[in-house]
Structures are given as C-alpha cells and as structure tokens.
Design a protein around this motif. Structure first.
Motif, PDB file in Angstrom:
ATOM      1  N   UNK A   1       0.802  -1.234   0.000  1.00 41.04           N
ATOM      2  CA  UNK A   1       0.000   0.000   0.000  1.00 41.04           C
ATOM      3  C   UNK A   1       0.828   1.273   0.000  1.00 41.04           C
ATOM      4  N   UNK A   2       2.159   1.168  -0.169  1.00 45.21           N
ATOM      5  CA  UNK A   2       2.982   2.369  -0.242  1.00 45.21           C
ATOM      6  C   UNK A   2       2.686   3.168  -1.508  1.00 45.21           C
ATOM      7  N   UNK A   3       2.899   4.470  -1.436  1.00 47.81           N
ATOM      8  CA  UNK A   3       2.620   5.346  -2.590  1.00 47.81           C
ATOM      9  C   UNK A   3       3.331   6.675  -2.385  1.00 47.81           C
ATOM     10  N   UNK A   4       3.127   7.595  -3.295  1.00 48.42           N
ATOM     11  CA  UNK A   4       3.707   8.933  -3.178  1.00 48.42           C
ATOM     12  C   UNK A   4       2.639   9.901  -2.698  1.00 48.42           C
ATOM     13  N   UNK A   5       2.902  10.539  -1.552  1.00 52.28           N
ATOM     14  CA  UNK A   5       1.985  11.556  -1.034  1.00 52.28           C
ATOM     15  C   UNK A   5       2.364  12.925  -1.567  1.00 52.28           C
ATOM     16  N   UNK A   6       1.465  13.886  -1.398  1.00 55.56           N
ATOM     17  CA  UNK A   6       1.702  15.226  -1.942  1.00 55.56           C
ATOM     18  C   UNK A   6       1.274  16.286  -0.927  1.00 55.56           C
ATOM     19  N   UNK A   7       2.199  17.198  -0.637  1.00 58.76           N
ATOM     20  CA  UNK A   7       1.915  18.341   0.241  1.00 58.76           C
ATOM     21  C   UNK A   7       1.586  19.540  -0.629  1.00 58.76           C
ATOM     22  N   UNK A   8       0.493  20.222  -0.300  1.00 58.16           N
ATOM     23  CA  UNK A   8       0.070  21.398  -1.062  1.00 58.16           C
ATOM     24  C   UNK A   8      -0.100  22.590  -0.128  1.00 58.16           C
ATOM     25  N   UNK A   9       1.050  23.117   0.339  1.00 54.70           N
ATOM     26  CA  UNK A   9       1.105  24.305   1.171  1.00 54.70           C
ATOM     27  C   UNK A   9       0.406  24.098   2.520  1.00 54.70           C
ATOM     28  N   UNK A  10      -0.165  25.149   3.099  1.00 53.84           N
ATOM     29  CA  UNK A  10      -0.660  25.097   4.474  1.00 53.84           C
ATOM     30  C   UNK A  10      -2.145  25.461   4.552  1.00 53.84           C
ATOM     31  N   UNK A  11      -2.765  25.001   5.623  1.00 51.69           N
ATOM     32  CA  UNK A  11      -4.175  25.319   5.867  1.00 51.69           C
ATOM     33  C   UNK A  11      -4.405  25.237   7.371  1.00 51.69           C
ATOM     34  N   UNK A  12      -5.650  25.417   7.787  1.00 50.67           N
ATOM     35  CA  UNK A  12      -5.965  25.387   9.215  1.00 50.67           C
ATOM     36  C   UNK A  12      -7.325  24.753   9.444  1.00 50.67           C
ATOM     37  N   UNK A  13      -7.449  24.106  10.608  1.00 53.22           N
ATOM     38  CA  UNK A  13      -8.757  23.693  11.107  1.00 53.22           C
ATOM     39  C   UNK A  13      -9.213  24.783  12.063  1.00 53.22           C
ATOM     40  N   UNK A  14     -10.099  25.646  11.565  1.00 50.83           N
ATOM     41  CA  UNK A  14     -10.594  26.740  12.405  1.00 50.83           C
ATOM     42  C   UNK A  14      -9.462  27.631  12.877  1.00 50.83           C
ATOM     43  N   UNK A  15      -9.519  28.017  14.156  1.00 48.33           N
ATOM     44  CA  UNK A  15      -8.526  28.919  14.716  1.00 48.33           C
ATOM     45  C   UNK A  15      -7.584  28.171  15.651  1.00 48.33           C
ATOM     46  N   UNK A  16      -7.601  26.805  15.568  1.00 50.11           N
ATOM     47  CA  UNK A  16      -6.872  26.016  16.573  1.00 50.11           C
ATOM     48  C   UNK A  16      -5.704  25.206  16.032  1.00 50.11           C
ATOM     49  N   UNK A  17      -5.763  24.782  14.776  1.00 53.35           N
ATOM     50  CA  UNK A  17      -4.722  23.887  14.264  1.00 53.35           C
ATOM     51  C   UNK A  17      -4.200  24.373  12.919  1.00 53.35           C
TER      52      UNK A  17
ATOM     53  N   UNK B   1       8.125   3.956  18.398  1.00 53.97           N
ATOM     54  CA  UNK B   1       8.497   2.685  19.026  1.00 53.97           C
ATOM     55  C   UNK B   1       8.820   1.606  18.002  1.00 53.97           C
ATOM     56  N   UNK B   2       8.010   1.518  16.940  1.00 55.13           N
ATOM     57  CA  UNK B   2       8.223   0.518  15.892  1.00 55.13           C
ATOM     58  C   UNK B   2       7.973   1.175  14.541  1.00 55.13           C
ATOM     59  N   UNK B   3       8.939   1.061  13.637  1.00 54.96           N
ATOM     60  CA  UNK B   3       8.774   1.597  12.275  1.00 54.96           C
ATOM     61  C   UNK B   3       8.876   0.437  11.291  1.00 54.96           C
ATOM     62  N   UNK B   4       7.826   0.261  10.488  1.00 52.57           N
ATOM     63  CA  UNK B   4       7.781  -0.836   9.524  1.00 52.57           C
ATOM     64  C   UNK B   4       7.800  -0.286   8.113  1.00 52.57           C
ATOM     65  N   UNK B   5       8.614  -0.894   7.248  1.00 51.56           N
ATOM     66  CA  UNK B   5       8.694  -0.440   5.863  1.00 51.56           C
ATOM     67  C   UNK B   5       7.435  -0.804   5.109  1.00 51.56           C
ATOM     68  N   UNK B   6       6.963   0.153   4.348  1.00 55.87           N
ATOM     69  CA  UNK B   6       5.751  -0.029   3.559  1.00 55.87           C
ATOM     70  C   UNK B   6       6.155   0.032   2.087  1.00 55.87           C
ATOM     71  N   UNK B   7       6.009  -1.075   1.395  1.00 55.03           N
ATOM     72  CA  UNK B   7       6.430  -1.099   0.001  1.00 55.03           C
ATOM     73  C   UNK B   7       5.229  -0.876  -0.918  1.00 55.03           C
ATOM     74  N   UNK B   8       5.540  -0.446  -2.119  1.00 54.87           N
ATOM     75  CA  UNK B   8       4.504  -0.252  -3.123  1.00 54.87           C
ATOM     76  C   UNK B   8       4.474  -1.464  -4.050  1.00 54.87           C
ATOM     77  N   UNK B   9       3.314  -1.735  -4.585  1.00 49.73           N
ATOM     78  CA  UNK B   9       3.201  -2.851  -5.527  1.00 49.73           C
ATOM     79  C   UNK B   9       3.747  -2.429  -6.903  1.00 49.73           C
ATOM     80  N   UNK B  10       3.912  -1.129  -7.122  1.00 47.34           N
ATOM     81  CA  UNK B  10       4.333  -0.648  -8.444  1.00 47.34           C
ATOM     82  C   UNK B  10       5.839  -0.722  -8.631  1.00 47.34           C
ATOM     83  N   UNK B  11       6.577  -0.373  -7.569  1.00 46.19           N
ATOM     84  CA  UNK B  11       8.031  -0.343  -7.716  1.00 46.19           C
ATOM     85  C   UNK B  11       8.687  -0.613  -6.379  1.00 46.19           C
TER      86      UNK B  11
END
Length: 200
Positions: free
Chosen positions: A85-101, A188-198
C-alpha cells in the motif's frame, strides 16, 4: 460538589498510550520543524512539538494492558504490509482547522483512505475495542501548531507559512507505531511499507 466530581472524573480518564502514523523524510521534516520553531518564537506555541512530524493514521488510543505494542506490530505486518500500500503523497502548502490547528496540507485520495482503513482494521483485530473509527472524512495533515495557537493570529500565521510555497511529493513508505513514554510520544516501531508498483 458537582464540579469536584467532574474534575475527578477527568483526572481518572485513562491516558492514551499509542497512535499509528507515517513519518516523513528528513528534508520535509526539517522544513516543518522550522515552521514549528517560527510558531514557537512568534506566538509561544509548544503543544505537540515534542512529537516527530507525522501523518496520523489512527489517532491516540489506550491499549489495554493485556495487549502489547508487539501485538499491534504483528497484526500490521500480517494484515497490511503484504498488500503493497505504499505510494507517493503530496503536500500542497498550508491550511488550518478553524482557529486552533495550523498544518501542512496533504492531498487526500483513495490511497490514503485505503492505507488508513487497512491499518485501523489491523489494530482493532489485534486489540478489539481499543479504538473507534472516526466518523468524519479522513483528512491527512502535518500539524505545525495546535491547541495553544493564540486567538486571532491564524490568518497572519497562515500567510507567513504559505509564503514558503511548500508543494512537495514525499514517499509514504512506513507505518510507525508511537508509544507514550514518560509523557512524550516516541517512535516505538517503524515498519517499511512497500509499493506494488516499484520496489526501492
């Protein structure tokens, strides 16, 4: 008397012990740590800054004592990792949840939802009843500041952040179990997540 009871109830509320997330590559992490530093220096924001930069898949929950971190890790290894289920994620600048986050916005798609659902399913299979799926739509994000953002500053803070024009791809290549240790969240535990594509 009523207020005293309410306070006692709150203090007896079981502390959350675990959550599951995705860690980010060092370059993106360093950029967002700089953003946290700005919010700390400009506005005094400190909430959550000790926790590594991550995308949350399963929010904090209390793991009953009869189960262990290893139980969750084994379930994820068996139920999730073989699915590629690994894949490439994408960040598109910044936003907020209301006035708190304030957060760096991660573009949501079916791959994020499939990963979150698979991990959630593995967790509740390993430790039935330990957490409930959030009924709201899944909104992956990278928190920069939350809870202690002063009132009325979000618009200005967002403007500063968006001037960075943080638009970047990153590998979704791990599932990380975080534990609360001595009052702080640690990986505590980091597991590698591979993609089926590559394969890497």
């Amino acid at each position: 008397m009523k207020n005293r009871n309410n306070n006692r109830d709150r203090s007896n509320f079981p502390q959350q012990t675990h959550f599951i997330g995705v860690l980010l590559p060092d370059d993106v992490t360093l950029t967002l740590e700089d953003c946290r530093r700005y919010m700390r220096e400009a506005y005094g924001c400190k909430s959550g800054h000790a926790t590594p930069i991550h995308v949350t898949l399963v929010p904090p929950f209390r793991l009953p004592e009869e189960f262990s971190t290893a139980d969750i890790a084994r379930a994820i290894e068996k139920e999730v990792l073989p699915k590629g289920l690994g894949f490439t994620g994408h960040i598109d600048n910044f936003d907020a949840f209301g006035d708190r986050t304030l957060f760096a916005k991660v573009v949501t798609d079916e791959k994020w939802i499939a990963l979150r659902d698979a991990v959630y399913g593995a967790v509740v299979k390993a430790a039935p009843g330990c957490t409930k799926k959030d009924g709201r739509p899944f909104a992956p994000h990278l928190t920069v500041a939350n809870r202690d953002v002063p009132e009325g500053v979000m618009t200005d803070a967002l403007q500063v952040m968006n001037e960075l024009k943080l638009v970047e791809d990153f590998p979704v290549d791990n599932i990380t179990i975080f534990e609360r240790q001595n009052g702080k969240w640690v990986s505590a535990v980091e597991m590698n997540l591979e993609t089926t594509l590559a394969k890497k």
